[in-house]
Structure formats: C-alpha cells, structure tokens
Design a protein around this motif. Structure first.
Motif, PDB file in Angstrom:
ATOM      1  N   LEU A   7       0.827  -1.325   0.019  1.00  0.00           N
ATOM      2  CA  LEU A   7      -0.015   0.065  -0.055  1.00  0.00           C
ATOM      3  C   LEU A   7       0.970   1.172  -0.022  1.00  0.00           C
ATOM      4  O   LEU A   7       1.937   1.467   0.660  1.00  0.00           O
ATOM      5  CB  LEU A   7      -0.840   0.029   1.425  1.00  0.00           C
ATOM      6  N   ASN A   8       0.470   2.101  -0.724  1.00  0.00           N
ATOM      7  CA  ASN A   8       0.979   3.558  -0.804  1.00  0.00           C
ATOM      8  C   ASN A   8       0.168   4.672   0.175  1.00  0.00           C
ATOM      9  O   ASN A   8      -0.732   4.942   0.004  1.00  0.00           O
ATOM     10  CB  ASN A   8       1.170   4.227  -2.095  1.00  0.00           C
ATOM     11  N   MET A   9       0.651   4.479   1.537  1.00  0.00           N
ATOM     12  CA  MET A   9      -0.089   5.137   2.230  1.00  0.00           C
ATOM     13  C   MET A   9      -0.459   6.873   2.355  1.00  0.00           C
ATOM     14  O   MET A   9      -1.305   7.233   2.550  1.00  0.00           O
ATOM     15  CB  MET A   9       0.582   4.997   3.778  1.00  0.00           C
ATOM     16  N   ASP A  20      -2.932  -1.892  -8.870  1.00  0.00           N
ATOM     17  CA  ASP A  20      -2.156  -2.724  -9.821  1.00  0.00           C
ATOM     18  C   ASP A  20      -2.359  -4.160  -9.315  1.00  0.00           C
ATOM     19  O   ASP A  20      -1.540  -4.535  -8.522  1.00  0.00           O
ATOM     20  CB  ASP A  20      -0.892  -2.156 -10.159  1.00  0.00           C
ATOM     21  N   PRO A  21      -3.205  -4.932  -9.857  1.00  0.00           N
ATOM     22  CA  PRO A  21      -3.406  -6.289  -9.675  1.00  0.00           C
ATOM     23  C   PRO A  21      -2.264  -7.190 -10.235  1.00  0.00           C
ATOM     24  O   PRO A  21      -2.611  -8.387  -9.949  1.00  0.00           O
ATOM     25  CB  PRO A  21      -4.788  -6.666  -9.985  1.00  0.00           C
ATOM     26  N   ALA A  33      -1.788   0.987  -4.630  1.00  0.00           N
ATOM     27  CA  ALA A  33      -1.875  -0.315  -4.126  1.00  0.00           C
ATOM     28  C   ALA A  33      -1.271  -1.004  -5.141  1.00  0.00           C
ATOM     29  O   ALA A  33      -1.386  -0.984  -6.437  1.00  0.00           O
ATOM     30  CB  ALA A  33      -2.965  -0.601  -3.385  1.00  0.00           C
ATOM     31  N   GLU A  34      -0.418  -2.158  -4.686  1.00  0.00           N
ATOM     32  CA  GLU A  34      -0.025  -3.166  -6.011  1.00  0.00           C
ATOM     33  C   GLU A  34       0.156  -4.575  -5.322  1.00  0.00           C
ATOM     34  O   GLU A  34       0.642  -4.764  -4.167  1.00  0.00           O
ATOM     35  CB  GLU A  34       1.280  -2.730  -6.109  1.00  0.00           C
ATOM     36  N   LEU A  35      -0.218  -5.520  -5.865  1.00  0.00           N
ATOM     37  CA  LEU A  35      -0.098  -6.811  -5.551  1.00  0.00           C
ATOM     38  C   LEU A  35       1.421  -7.384  -6.133  1.00  0.00           C
ATOM     39  O   LEU A  35       1.604  -7.403  -7.245  1.00  0.00           O
ATOM     40  CB  LEU A  35      -1.246  -7.932  -6.373  1.00  0.00           C
ATOM     41  N   ILE A  36       2.163  -7.654  -5.050  1.00  0.00           N
ATOM     42  CA  ILE A  36       3.472  -7.748  -5.447  1.00  0.00           C
ATOM     43  C   ILE A  36       4.291  -8.820  -4.574  1.00  0.00           C
ATOM     44  O   ILE A  36       3.896  -8.955  -3.405  1.00  0.00           O
ATOM     45  CB  ILE A  36       4.255  -6.350  -5.593  1.00  0.00           C
TER      46      ILE A  36
END
Length: 452
Positions: free
Chosen positions: A153-155, A197-198, A272-275
């Motif tokens: 997450l980019n808070m 970004d999934p 947010a990004e799934l990584i």
C-alpha cells in the motif's frame, strides 16, 4: 517471443523421446562421498545472498572441483544439451519447468538424494513449495526461495483520499472496486495514479486459486475453463475497466521506474500493488521518499492467501556426478547455508546508512524464522515493519499452482487467454475456453494421453 520460445522448446522435448521419468533407469549413488568435478548451470547474477551460499556449499565439498556456468536458464539450450547428453550435473530452473522435464524422463528423482542425506523434504520446506517439485509421487528438485505475493500500500495516496487499508480486501469485490475508483487518477484519459495494480495477467494465478479455481488438476491436466476461473477473470477485467482499460494500464505500467529512485511508490503512480516479497527490499532503498504498508491478499472466504513461486535445482538424467550435485544443492539450501546468507546480507546492510533489512524468504520455514529472529529487527519505520510482518505472516498460507507434464505451456496459454479477455478481444468465457483447448492439446501431446 519468450512464450513462443518456451513452447517450441517443450515441443522439441516431446520429440526427443525419454518417456516417463518413473520408467527410465536411474543409476546414482547419492550416499557416496562427493568427489571429482561438479558442473552446475543457471546460478546467474548472484548477489550477496547467492555468493555467500555458494561459498558455504563449496566449503562443505572439499576436494570437489566446481565448474559454474553463470548463464540464465534457457529452455532451448536445455533441450539441445539433453539431446546430445551434454547437460551438467545440476541446473537451476523455474519450478514451472520441473514437471515437464520429469515427465520426459530427463530428470533424476531425488527421493534417495534426500534420504541418503537425512533430509525429510516434507519437514525441510513449506508444503506448497515441495508440492511444486513433486511429480507422480516423486520429488524431482531441491527448491530455493519462496516469494509470496501480498498487497503493498502507498499510504501517502490512501491517506490523502481518506481510504483505509481495510478497503483492499480482495474478498469484498464491491468495496475493492469502490476504493479503486476513489483512488484512480487520470489526465487526458490516461492513468496518472492507479487505484490498484493487480499485476495481471502475470499474477493471474493467485486470483484464480483464491477464488476457488485451479489451473490444473491433481494429474496435471489443465482446467483453465473452470467456472471459478472465468468468474475471477471477469473481476480482473472489471478492475482494469475501472482504471481506463488494460491497454492504457499496461502502457502506463511499462513507464514505471520500477527498480529506480523514482519507482511507482515514490512517484505516487500506484495507490496499491499486488507484488511479491522481494519488492519490499527494492522499495526500501527509497525509504525516505515513500510511505508504505501492506495487507494480505484474501481468498473468496476472507482468509489470508498467497501462492508459491520460485526456482529449484534439478539433477539431469545422465549427470556424471550426481552425488556431488545432491550434496551441493542440499548444502546451498540448508539452514546453515541460508544463515550464511542472512549474515552476509546483514553485514552489507550495516555498511550502508539508511538501508533496511527486510528479511529473506527461502522456501524453508525453519530458515525463514531463524533469519528473522537473528537479523530482522524493527526498521524504525512503522509502515515498513507492517509490510515485512505481513509477508512473513502470509507465507504459511501459500498454495502450489500445481505441477504438470505441460506446466509451462499451460501457464503460457493461461497468460494468452487472460490477455485476450482483458483487452476485450474475447469474453472471459470464450478466452478461457480457447486457452483450455490449447493447453489440453499441449498436455495430450506431452503425456500421450487422450482426454476424451
């Protein structure tokens, strides 16, 4: 071109013959003292984690002359060397390849390698990791690394929009889509900040399995047209369409300075990004300029969920020094080997002001825990501590994608099918049906079985 190269290589393997890995004679005394020359291939671009383990393994094999080909694994090269009986003693490859080569009789079963060295693979590795390399009841590789995905997450972006981390609950599609739409920004019809970004189609597997679907069955037969898979692909497309569509998103992502000082979290290009876990270490190099945290991906029932991925070492049939190859691979991935890596990484981190220790994820739960306890303390940055803890906590919740004689081709057809669906070239149902037909043909060709 990569997908075509891989597919062509595996087709060529089928033509090379070999037959079932269980029916091909195997002559290897894995309990003998390692001596002579050991040839290995695929340990490319080794960093401190790699070189420290290579040094440790070499120290345990005194009197063995180790010759190393540092080139990356290449399926066509593997095929050519197999045909000419020129493969080295140990090869590092992605675990997706193991089932294909085991089915063609090109790899040694390592059950005796483990037993003669008093290693129980079911205890030494995460079960989902050892499942990745177990074909037809036999273990064909020594796994290394386990990079579980979670949602970073980019808070800074979330806080500015008043969105809670709880909104990134992948089991709550309505809530997740609402958060994506709130956080998404564009200019002139093109994305400037992705709400989420999934990582699809590359990370499609976690979406399918997390939705109760499967990529292949217990026999390795593809199951791409599983209704749960189609449902997951439909949701992937919803996420893409909520952010300008897949074509624009891909073009935007391709512009990211992913490994640089202006990565997508520094530049606020993603909320947010799934990584995978390794990316925490990348973002840590820009820690003063980011505000991150992480939450687990959740399955359809709301439980933390992740998937297994990584590389492994195999011993080809015809290896001239299998005993040394076995001992080398086991030492390289032993707890002592991994602790040597943890010590080397910690020593290098101490030399660089502001660098953070985000841990190592090895494939071994014992090694992971030992490294965490010995070397991974608080970073002093709460968001990074939350992210590191999330990845450690989700690691035990992983699931194998499965193993198949046509594993890599199934993955290729899966990626092609999902790309077609995301672009709107086909409906999700049509795309997955076509992908299943192509994957099934590859499986039938490889196994010689008829699904009808």
């Amino acid at each position: 071109m990569l997908a075509l190269t891989v597919a062509a290589s595996i087709t060529a393997l089928t033509a090379c013959g070999g037959g079932s890995g269980n029916n091909t004679a195997q002559n290897a005394d894995f309990g003998s003292e390692p001596t002579g020359t050991l040839k290995i291939w695929g340990f490319n671009n080794a960093d401190d984690v790699g070189t420290s383990r290579l040094d440790y393994a070499a120290e345990q094999l005194e009197g063995v002359d180790i010759e190393q080909d540092n080139g990356s694994f290449d399926a066509q090269k593997f095929t050519a060397l197999a045909a000419s009986n020129g493969l080295p003693d140990a090869v590092q490859m992605d675990r997706n390849f193991v089932g294909t080569y085991a089915a063609k009789g090109l790899l040694m079963s390592l059950d005796e390698c483990y037993s003669e060295n008093d290693v129980d693979p079911d205890e030494a590795y995460y079960p989902q990791v050892i499942d990745d390399v177990t074909y037809d009841g036999k273990v064909y590789a020594v796994p290394q690394f386990y990079q579980p995905p979670a949602i970073m997450l980019n808070m800074r972006v979330l806080n500015a929009a008043g969105v809670s981390p709880d909104a990134f609950d992948t089991s709550n599609r309505e809530g997740l889509l609402a958060a994506i739409q709130t956080l998404y920004k564009e200019s002139g019809g093109n994305p400037t900040t992705l709400g989420f970004d999934p990582r699809v189609p590359g990370q499609a597997g976690i979406w399918l399995l997390g939705n109760g679907g499967q990529i292949m069955d217990e026999d390795g037969k593809p199951t791409l047209d599983d209704p749960a898979n189609i449902d997951a692909v439909e949701f992937m497309k919803q996420m893409m369409d909520a952010q300008g569509g897949y074509a624009k998103i891909k073009s935007f992502i391709d512009s990211f300075d992913m490994f640089g000082d202006n990565n997508q979290f520094v530049a606020d290009q993603v909320a947010a990004e799934l990584i995978e876990q390794w990316y925490v270490n990348v973002v840590a190099t820009t820690a003063p300029n980011v505000e991150i945290s992480a939450v687990p991906f959740r399955d359809k029932d709301g439980n933390p969920f992740t998937v297994a991925s990584g590389t492994a070492f195999v011993i080809p049939k015809g290896a001239k020094n299998p005993a040394a190859a076995c001992a080398w691979a086991l030492n390289l991935t032993s707890t002592d080997g991994w602790m040597a890596a943890g010590e080397a990484r910690a020593a290098n981190i101490e030399k660089e002001e502001g660098r953070l220790n985000t841990g190592l994820f090895t494939g071994s739960p014992e090694a992971d825990q030992m490294i965490r306890e010995e070397f991974v303390g608080s970073t002093g940055i709460p968001g990074f501590d939350e992210a590191i803890n999330t990845y450690y906590e989700v690691a035990s919740e992983g699931k194998s994608f499965g193993i198949s004689a046509a594993g890599q081709e199934i993955q290729t057809e899966l990626q092609n099918a999902i790309t077609a669906a995301l672009l709107g070239e086909k409906s999700p149902e049509e795309a997955m049906a076509d992908g299943q037909a192509a994957a099934l043909r590859a499986w039938e060709t490889t196994t010689g079985e008829n699904s009808e």
